[in-house]
Each structure stands twice: as C-alpha cells, then as structure tokens.
Design a protein around this motif. Structure first.
Motif, PDB file in Angstrom:
ATOM      1  N   LYS A 233       5.102  -8.710   8.723  1.00  0.00           N
ATOM      2  CA  LYS A 233       5.788  -9.288   7.575  1.00  0.00           C
ATOM      3  C   LYS A 233       5.004 -10.455   6.978  1.00  0.00           C
ATOM      4  CE  LYS A 233       9.529 -11.759   8.118  1.00  0.00           C
ATOM      5  NZ  LYS A 233      10.920 -12.107   8.487  1.00  0.00           N
ATOM      6  N   GLN A 234       4.365 -11.253   7.792  1.00  0.00           N
ATOM      7  CA  GLN A 234       3.617 -12.389   7.268  1.00  0.00           C
ATOM      8  C   GLN A 234       2.465 -11.919   6.389  1.00  0.00           C
ATOM      9  OE1 GLN A 234       4.370 -15.737   7.406  1.00  0.00           O
ATOM     10  NE2 GLN A 234       2.765 -15.727   5.831  1.00  0.00           N
ATOM     11  N   LEU A 237       3.912 -11.005   3.083  1.00  0.00           N
ATOM     12  CA  LEU A 237       4.169 -12.233   2.331  1.00  0.00           C
ATOM     13  C   LEU A 237       2.882 -12.781   1.716  1.00  0.00           C
ATOM     14  CD1 LEU A 237       6.771 -14.166   4.515  1.00  0.00           C
ATOM     15  CD2 LEU A 237       6.996 -13.662   2.069  1.00  0.00           C
ATOM     16  N   GLU A 241       1.817 -13.807  -2.433  1.00  0.00           N
ATOM     17  CA  GLU A 241       1.694 -15.242  -2.669  1.00  0.00           C
ATOM     18  C   GLU A 241       1.726 -15.515  -4.176  1.00  0.00           C
ATOM     19  OE1 GLU A 241       1.490 -19.163  -1.889  1.00  0.00           O
ATOM     20  OE2 GLU A 241       1.434 -17.632  -0.296  1.00  0.00           O
ATOM     21  N   ARG A 248       9.623 -13.279  -2.590  1.00  0.00           N
ATOM     22  CA  ARG A 248       9.207 -13.808  -1.296  1.00  0.00           C
ATOM     23  C   ARG A 248      10.410 -14.072  -0.386  1.00  0.00           C
ATOM     24  NH1 ARG A 248       4.354 -15.385  -0.392  1.00  0.00           N
ATOM     25  NH2 ARG A 248       4.965 -17.199   0.847  1.00  0.00           N
ATOM     26  N   GLN A 249      11.540 -14.434  -0.988  1.00  0.00           N
ATOM     27  CA  GLN A 249      12.728 -14.698  -0.174  1.00  0.00           C
ATOM     28  C   GLN A 249      13.227 -13.440   0.519  1.00  0.00           C
ATOM     29  OE1 GLN A 249      15.795 -16.759  -2.405  1.00  0.00           O
ATOM     30  NE2 GLN A 249      14.337 -18.283  -3.154  1.00  0.00           N
ATOM     31  N   SER A 252      11.084 -12.545   3.364  1.00  0.00           N
ATOM     32  CA  SER A 252      11.237 -13.503   4.465  1.00  0.00           C
ATOM     33  C   SER A 252      12.465 -13.215   5.317  1.00  0.00           C
ATOM     34  CB  SER A 252      11.318 -14.930   3.913  1.00  0.00           C
ATOM     35  OG  SER A 252      10.117 -15.300   3.278  1.00  0.00           O
ATOM     36  N   VAL A 253      13.574 -12.780   4.692  1.00  0.00           N
ATOM     37  CA  VAL A 253      14.807 -12.570   5.457  1.00  0.00           C
ATOM     38  C   VAL A 253      14.879 -11.181   6.078  1.00  0.00           C
ATOM     39  CG1 VAL A 253      16.059 -14.200   4.002  1.00  0.00           C
ATOM     40  CG2 VAL A 253      16.161 -11.765   3.464  1.00  0.00           C
ATOM     41  N   ASP A 256      11.289  -7.900  10.990  1.00  0.00           N
ATOM     42  CA  ASP A 256       9.954  -7.284  11.050  1.00  0.00           C
ATOM     43  C   ASP A 256      10.011  -5.781  11.262  1.00  0.00           C
ATOM     44  OD1 ASP A 256       7.585  -9.331  11.042  1.00  0.00           O
ATOM     45  OD2 ASP A 256       9.176 -10.302  12.184  1.00  0.00           O
TER      46      ASP A 256
END
Length: 382
Positions: A233-234, A237, A241, A248-249, A252-253, A256
């Motif tokens: 997931k990172q 993200l 960018e 992005r939110q 993030s939630v 994975d």
C-alpha cells in the motif's frame, strides 16, 4: 435439456439463473474452493441492470450497491473537468447505473439459484462429445454429462482453450489496483462516482453504499511492458503523491490485504465462440479492458441471451450458433471501443494528456452524452 456451466462468477451465475428461469436444468462448476468475499467493485451500467431486472433481480430493491446519481471527471489534483449526466441517461434508458461490491452481486445471484447444484473446488481438465451431448472431466477424475457446455471461466478460460485454441492474453502496459474500504468524503456524495485523470495514471472513487467505497488506480509501466506488482500500500501511495486528498485518504484507510493488483488485459476478439454443443459467455468469450465499465454488463447480457436462444428452439447446437451470431457484433465493438478509450485515458506525455483534458472540458454536451449512453443501449430478447 441439461446445461453444464463452468465458472461461478457474474457471467456464469447469471447464465445459470437465466436458464433456471426458462425451466432448463443447469449445474455449475467452479475451480475456487469457496466463494470469495474480497475483491473490488463493479459498475453495472443500465444495460446490465435492465437484464437483471428482467430476471427478477432489482439491485436497488435488494439493497445491493448504490444507484449512481453523480459522475464527474477531475484532474489528478482534484480540479473538476466535466460532469457526466448519468442521472438523465438512466432516466432515458429506463434503468439505472448501479455500483456494487462484486461479492455482494455474486451472493445475490447465488441466492437466486436456490437449489441449483453449484460445485466448488472442481477443476475441469477436458471435455468430450458424447452422442449429441457433452461430458466434462475434472482433475479428481469425476465426469459430468449434459447437452450443452458453457465456458464462463474468465479471461484464461479452460473451455475456450479446449474448444478453440488460445490466442495469448494481451497486456496493455499498465497495472490496475482495485479494492473496497470503509470511506466517506465530501467529494464523494451518496451515489457519487469520480474519475481522476493524470499523466499515465488514473484513479476511480465510487460510493457503493453502507459507508463503503470502491476504488481503483492505474499506472503505466516502464517502456509499457507488463508489470507483476510486488509492492504494498505504501508503494501505491507513493505513486499517487500530490494527487487529490481524497485519493490518498482512501488508499491510506484500505487494509493492505484488501488490494488486488492485475495487469490491464484483454485478448484478440474471438469470432468463433464454440463448436457443437459448446459455447462461451463473458470474459471467456470477449474479455475487454475496463474503460467502458462493460465487462460485467456484457456477461450479464450473454447469460440472458443464451438462455433465450436455448429455450426458443429444440436443437441446442443451432440455438448456440444463433446466440453467438446475435452477440458477436455488439461485443466486438465494445472490446474495440474499450481499447481505444484506454489508450486515451492512459496518455503518458504531459502535453498530450493536457490536450486531452482541454478537449474534455470543452467538448459539446451532446457529444459527452452520446459517448456515455451508446454502450448502454441494449434491447434484451423478449
């Protein structure tokens, strides 16, 4: 008549439901050991919801998914480019666009099958003609016999491979991530759908009801070569960018392990879907890119049309060829149109992507409407 359906996804289950509604005996076989409860969502366009309603499956009344009432295109940073008149399109067609979680739609179709046999953990390895009918052999050695065999087993269909040989799966140089997550945001109102277009990247954020959203993201791969995603997931993200906050939110939630990644794929259009008592539906027959959101809708159309033709005449083989002839032109066009739109959406140079966005902002409303309503125009056989 008895029909063997291989594959218990949307296309296979709709086929079985439609056959059952026509009084035709059917048995379904699925390679997966159990029904998946994970994965992403689907946009069922007006053509698909119209067919489901004809089968007695009204998605809004069943509480499955959310009627799409607002649809817009934004830039990567969230600037509004265009509103799509999805509500008035649905009014004109007389059937809504409904955004659903895939597993919820599959569950509804399974319930509609009632006591129709559905076997999991069954891998078909071959089929054989048996008199005027057909038998399938499974990896465990067991055989099943029927009058008709329907391959509804996806883009890498075993039935297609056995029946017609296999053109290679074609990849289009970008990766797709899909997931669902609990998510609400002011830019995603109830019934909302937002597509964000960047340079060589896109993102979709869709309300599917019950406080959940379905999202997908794409990114071109280096030198437009296929990519087998090994990141998490990172890393996703990082790819987005600088994009709109809500993009992005929602990433993030998301858990994975809820994110599924697949390369963008289709296959060369298959003009002959089967021989004798064998045919194909959905992605097994005509896999298409997701740009028009018609993969599930055309699979639903296929299942309904196939049942209609099998019920209309005494000879199953003749009925299968009539079904294929009735479906060929529409699905060929949708496969080609999805491919053309995909190339436009994934433009990888800033200048051409910027020109595309400028054209979208200034395109006449009548053209926008026509481009969106045309794929949804479909008259199911009565």
């Amino acid at each position: 008549m008895k029909v063997l359906v291989v594959g218990a996804g949307v296309g296979g289950l709709t086929t079985a439901v439609a056959l059952r509604a026509r009084g035709i005996d059917v048995e379904v076989f699925e390679e997966a050991p159990r029904t998946s409860t994970s994965g992403g969502g689907l946009g069922i366009a007006g053509n698909g919801t119209r067919v489901l309603s004809a089968l007695g499956l009204d998605l809004p009344k069943a509480g499955v998914g959310r009627v799409c009432a607002r649809f817009c295109l934004r830039t990567a940073r969230g600037r509004l480019m265009r509103k799509i008149p999805i509500g008035s399109i649905a009014d004109e067609l007389g059937s809504p666009v409904v955004n659903v979680r895939r597993s919820d739609l599959v569950a509804l179709l399974r319930d509609a099958l009632a006591d129709t046999p559905l076997h999991h953990d069954v891998k078909v390895t071959r089929y054989d003609r048996v008199g005027a009918g057909v038998s399938i052999t499974c990896a465990a050695g067991r055989t099943y016999t029927g009058d008709v065999l329907v391959g509804a087993d996806g883009i890498r269909s075993v039935v297609r491979e056995l029946s017609t040989g296999g053109e290679p799966v074609r990849e289009h140089g970008y990766i797709c991530w899909i997931a669902t997550a609990p998510f609400e945001h002011p830019r995603l109102p109830p019934g909302g759908a937002v597509h964000y277009w960047g340079t060589g990247q896109r993102f979709g954020l869709i309300d599917i009801g019950h406080g959940r959203a379905y999202w997908w993201g794409t990114k071109n791969t280096p030198s437009r070569r296929p990519l087998r995603w090994a990141g998490g997931k990172q890393q996703i993200l990082d790819c987005f960018e600088g994009w709109a906050d809500e993009v992005r939110q929602v990433i993030s939630v998301t858990e994975d392990d809820a994110v599924v990644s697949v390369p963008a794929q289709d296959r060369p259009f298959l003009e002959t879907w089967g021989t004798g008592p064998v045919t194909l539906v959905g992605d097994a027959a005509h896999p298409m890119l997701t740009s028009l959101s018609q993969g599930a809708g055309t699979a639903i159309e296929d299942g309904h049309a196939l049942a209609h033709h099998l019920a209309a005449g005494p000879d199953p083989v003749t009925a299968l060829r009539r079904y294929e002839a009735a479906r060929r032109d529409r699905t060929r066009w949708l496969v080609s149109a999805s491919r053309r739109l995909s190339r436009l959406e994934q433009l990888g140079h800033p200048l051409t992507a910027g020109l595309r966005n400028l054209v979208i902002r200034n395109m006449p409303s009548s053209v926008i409407r026509r481009q969106n309503i045309t794929p949804m125009r479909y008259e199911p056989p009565a």
